[in-house]
Write a protein that holds these residues in place. Structure first.
Motif, PDB file in Angstrom:
ATOM      1  N   LEU A 185      -6.299  54.213  -9.830  1.00  0.00           N
ATOM      2  CA  LEU A 185      -6.536  55.178  -9.056  1.00  0.00           C
ATOM      3  C   LEU A 185      -7.728  56.207  -9.513  1.00  0.00           C
TER       4      LEU A 185
ATOM      5  N   TYR B 278     -10.318  59.507  -8.932  1.00  0.00           N
ATOM      6  CA  TYR B 278     -10.650  60.622  -8.365  1.00  0.00           C
ATOM      7  C   TYR B 278     -11.741  61.302  -9.217  1.00  0.00           C
ATOM      8  N   ALA B 279     -12.901  61.482  -8.804  1.00  0.00           N
ATOM      9  CA  ALA B 279     -13.938  62.205  -9.642  1.00  0.00           C
ATOM     10  C   ALA B 279     -13.993  61.389 -10.827  1.00  0.00           C
TER      11      ALA B 279
ATOM     12  N   ASN C  76     -11.602  61.270 -13.096  1.00  0.00           N
ATOM     13  CA  ASN C  76     -10.161  60.983 -13.664  1.00  0.00           C
ATOM     14  C   ASN C  76      -9.867  59.596 -13.189  1.00  0.00           C
TER      15      ASN C  76
ATOM     16  N   LEU D 257      -4.888  65.454 -12.262  1.00  0.00           N
ATOM     17  CA  LEU D 257      -5.344  66.615 -10.825  1.00  0.00           C
ATOM     18  C   LEU D 257      -4.185  67.697 -11.021  1.00  0.00           C
TER      19      LEU D 257
END
Length: 105
Positions: free
Chosen positions: A8, A10-11, A13, A88
């Motif tokens: 996974l 995100y940006a 991360n 997050l």
């Protein structure tokens, strides 16, 4: 990617995980997660990216009370085990109880 290993992103991360029955944990760690970390290391080297090892931990979410020990490493650095991690802004603990998250907020 590696069979059974999920990612996974995100940006900046990234979380990598897998699941397995107890009897296959060692095999999955050695041939799944560590292989995925090796692939990540090669990709990072080719693309001039760095993994912040100060923020990198492993967390187990066992359905049993038997002690488990896993050895994960990234480019020769042992990844420390932790009882919780944040992703997050959400803190996950090994029991998935939300206690650590509510204490952090």
């Amino acid at each position: 990617m590696i069979t059974g290993v999920r990612c996974l992103l995100y940006a900046e991360n990234i979380v990598t995980w897998t699941e397995s029955p107890m009897k296959q944990v060692t095999q999955l760690i050695n041939h799944g997660l560590n292989l995925a970390l090796k692939v990540l290391g090669c990709w990072c080297k080719e693309n001039n990216m760095k993994v912040n090892l100060d923020k990198t931990v492993s967390v187990l979410f066992p359905l049993t009370h038997l002690p488990l020990h896993i050895d994960l490493s990234y480019r020769g650095h042992v990844i420390p085990h932790s009882d919780s991690f944040s992703y997050l802004g959400v803190t996950f603990d090994w029991k998935l109880s939300w206690r650590a998250h509510t204490e952090n907020i």
